[in-house]
Motif scaffolding. Structure first.
Motif, PDB file in Angstrom:
ATOM      1  N   LEU A  57       0.827  -1.215   0.000  1.00 48.94           N
ATOM      2  CA  LEU A  57       0.000   0.000   0.000  1.00 48.94           C
ATOM      3  C   LEU A  57       0.856   1.258   0.000  1.00 48.94           C
ATOM      4  O   LEU A  57       1.957   1.276   0.553  1.00 48.94           O
ATOM      5  N   ASP A  61      -0.921   4.282   0.763  1.00 46.11           N
ATOM      6  CA  ASP A  61      -1.704   5.181   1.610  1.00 46.11           C
ATOM      7  C   ASP A  61      -1.271   5.036   3.073  1.00 46.11           C
ATOM      8  O   ASP A  61      -1.548   4.017   3.713  1.00 46.11           O
ATOM      9  N   PRO A 116      -2.154   6.466   6.057  1.00 43.82           N
ATOM     10  CA  PRO A 116      -3.120   6.204   7.142  1.00 43.82           C
ATOM     11  C   PRO A 116      -3.654   4.769   7.128  1.00 43.82           C
ATOM     12  O   PRO A 116      -3.827   4.157   8.187  1.00 43.82           O
ATOM     13  N   THR A 117      -3.881   4.227   5.942  1.00 43.34           N
ATOM     14  CA  THR A 117      -4.358   2.851   5.842  1.00 43.34           C
ATOM     15  C   THR A 117      -3.284   1.878   6.306  1.00 43.34           C
ATOM     16  O   THR A 117      -3.568   0.908   7.014  1.00 43.34           O
ATOM     17  N   LYS A 118      -2.041   2.127   5.908  1.00 43.72           N
ATOM     18  CA  LYS A 118      -0.927   1.271   6.342  1.00 43.72           C
ATOM     19  C   LYS A 118      -0.827   1.246   7.865  1.00 43.72           C
ATOM     20  O   LYS A 118      -0.649   0.186   8.465  1.00 43.72           O
ATOM     21  N   SER A 170      -3.184   1.852  10.074  1.00 38.36           N
ATOM     22  CA  SER A 170      -4.317   1.116  10.639  1.00 38.36           C
ATOM     23  C   SER A 170      -4.105  -0.384  10.519  1.00 38.36           C
ATOM     24  O   SER A 170      -4.349  -1.136  11.475  1.00 38.36           O
ATOM     25  N   LEU A 171      -3.647  -0.820   9.365  1.00 38.20           N
ATOM     26  CA  LEU A 171      -3.402  -2.256   9.172  1.00 38.20           C
ATOM     27  C   LEU A 171      -2.279  -2.764  10.064  1.00 38.20           C
ATOM     28  O   LEU A 171      -2.303  -3.908  10.502  1.00 38.20           O
TER      29      LEU A 171
END
Length: 58
Positions: free
Chosen positions: A29, A31, A33-35, A37-38
């Motif tokens: 990824l 992104d 913020p997504t990274k 969160s994951l």
């Protein structure tokens, strides 16, 4: 009425597969913020995996 779904598995193989999938997603990824969160979810899954593995050896 809400039926809660059990999202925490006690199967070490399933937890390991979930960890691998999350690692793959984090690596691929772009992104941020997504990274992040994951990565938190991955940490929880790894903690669950280690707990299951430790309990099975104890």
């Amino acid at each position: 009425m809400i039926n809660p779904v059990e999202v925490t598995s006690n199967d070490p193989l399933e937890l390991a597969e979930q960890c691998l999938a999350l690692i793959s997603a984090v690596v691929n990824l772009d992104d941020t913020p997504t990274k992040e969160s994951l990565q938190f979810i991955l940490q929880e899954k790894m903690t669950a995996l280690f707990a299951v593995l430790y309990a099975s050896n104890g």
